[in-house]
Write an enzyme that holds these catalytic residues in place. Structure first.
Site, mmCIF file in Angstrom:
data_model
loop_
_atom_site.group_PDB
_atom_site.id
_atom_site.type_symbol
_atom_site.label_atom_id
_atom_site.label_comp_id
_atom_site.label_asym_id
_atom_site.label_seq_id
_atom_site.Cartn_x
_atom_site.Cartn_y
_atom_site.Cartn_z
ATOM 1 C CG ASP A 111 66.715 61.031 20.875
ATOM 2 O OD1 ASP A 111 66.784 59.806 21.150
ATOM 3 O OD2 ASP A 111 66.477 61.721 21.747
ATOM 4 C CG HIS A 164 68.658 57.585 26.150
ATOM 5 N ND1 HIS A 164 67.987 58.178 25.305
ATOM 6 C CD2 HIS A 164 69.292 56.749 25.315
ATOM 7 C CE1 HIS A 164 68.003 57.491 24.167
ATOM 8 N NE2 HIS A 164 69.047 56.630 23.991
ATOM 9 N N GLY A 165 69.509 60.565 29.008
ATOM 10 C CA GLY A 165 69.178 61.482 29.992
ATOM 11 C C GLY A 165 70.209 62.105 30.490
ATOM 12 C CB SER A 170 70.024 67.293 31.138
ATOM 13 O OG SER A 170 70.064 67.559 29.698
ATOM 14 C CB VAL A 227 73.022 66.675 26.251
ATOM 15 C CG1 VAL A 227 73.058 67.834 27.150
ATOM 16 C CG2 VAL A 227 74.446 65.933 27.063
ATOM 17 C CB THR A 260 66.612 68.885 29.635
ATOM 18 O OG1 THR A 260 65.866 67.635 29.343
ATOM 19 C CG2 THR A 260 65.937 69.876 30.506
HETATM 20 P P1 13P Z 1 68.168 64.788 28.583
HETATM 21 O O1 13P Z 1 66.983 65.608 28.182
HETATM 22 O O2 13P Z 1 68.045 64.521 30.191
HETATM 23 O O3 13P Z 1 69.279 65.457 28.337
HETATM 24 O O4 13P Z 1 68.018 63.497 27.889
HETATM 25 C C1 13P Z 1 68.268 63.190 26.456
HETATM 26 C C2 13P Z 1 67.997 62.204 25.846
HETATM 27 O O5 13P Z 1 68.439 61.178 26.507
HETATM 28 C C3 13P Z 1 67.709 62.129 24.520
HETATM 29 O O6 13P Z 1 67.177 60.906 23.940
#
Ligand code: 13P
Length: 284
Positions: free
Chosen positions: A82, A208-209, A211, A231, A233
């Site tokens: 990642d 992405h992001g 969470s 996912v 966080t």
């Molecule tokens: P989060 O930490 O917000 O779940 O994002 C994960 C992510 O996009 C990893 O590349």
């Protein structure tokens, strides 16, 4: 089954209108927890590690554990790197057995992003490994990559189309308003932008992001073409909270199995819920 490239997993997901959940893992128990979740729900799975975790554990250890999981498992599993900004680490992970890599040159202008992506696509293709690139800038904190809210930048749909065409990249992560980490308010996802990008770009798109986004919003993004949902966080919090509960009840506990087993179980349940939201259940 051995580890598979994430390209066919994600192409199938995009075609059929669901998403493969991709989970960042940092320990063996986290890896096992999400694998158990995939097996219990018959979902395809992408295990992923950030560069920080690669440096912490060593890509060879991560790849060896992922290989054992894939060999024993009846569900398809890919192993993804990642948010990597360093070519050398991409090469080391591919050598170790990663089946998917992200080259994140989104902090650079279009041409430089394209140049770095092309370089990775060339070597990855030869190795049968998937590549993910990012356009625009996803806000928030992911390991050492910090993008302030006012520096986050949405991806331009026309640029997405020419970037995919010029680079031949098989998966694209366009910034569409999500952020890494936990949101302070409601996330402001630009669904029209997802729709426009998906209309111009046929490769699987990556959200992405993942969470802290309300369920209905993840489902809507997936229905519009997001075929991979990242996912990190949320799972870290669930895992750590379960460990904290063990120590709250028994501050003298000193057997890692006593706190890792409940942590793994809590993580497994959270991962299964994400797979359900992604529509991935039964798609293995
Ligand atoms: P989060 O930490 O917000 O779940 O994002 C994960 C992510 O996009 C990893 O590349």
């Amino acid at each position: 089954m051995s580890l598979v490239s994430s390209t066919p997993l994600l192409q199938k997901a995009r075609r059929e209108g669901y998403a493969v959940a991709a989970f960042n893992v940092h320990t063996l128990e986290m890896l096992q927890g999400v694998v158990e979740a995939a097996e219990a729900t018959r979902s395809p799975l992408i295990l992923q590690t950030t560069v920080g975790t690669v440096k912490h554990l060593g890509p060879e250890y991560v790849a060896a554990a992922a290989r054992v999981a894939a060999d024993r498992s009846g569900v398809p599993i890919a192993l993804h790197l990642d948010h990597c900004t360093e070519f050398d680490i991409v090469v080391r992970c591919i050598r170790a057995g990663y089946t998917s890599v992200m080259i994140d040159a989104s902090m650079h202008a279009f041409q430089e992003n394209l140049r770095q992506t092309l370089r990775v696509v060339e070597i990855a293709k030869a190795a049968g490994v998937n590549v993910e690139a990012e356009l625009g800038k996803v806000g928030g904190v992911e390991d050492d990559i910090v993008v302030a809210e006012n520096e986050a930048l949405m991806a331009d749909p026309d640029e997405c189309a020419s970037f995919v065409e010029l680079s031949g990249v098989p998966t694209l992560a366009p910034a569409i308003g999500t952020a890494h980490g936990i949101y302070k308010g409601e996330p402001r996802i630009d669904f029209d932008r997802i729709e426009r990008i998906a209309g111009l770009v046929s490769v699987p798109l990556v959200l992405h992001g993942g969470s802290g986004i309300p369920k209905a919003q993840v489902k809507r993004a997936v229905s519009l073409g997001m075929a991979k949902v990242n996912v990190a966080t949320e799972l870290r919090i669930v895992f750590t909270d379960a460990i904290k509960r063990v120590f709250a009840d028994n501050p003298d506990e000193n057997d890692p199995r006593k706190y890792m087993v409940p942590a793994k179980q809590a993580l497994k349940e959270a991962a299964m819920e994400k797979m359900r939201i992604c529509g991935a259940v039964g798609k293995a």
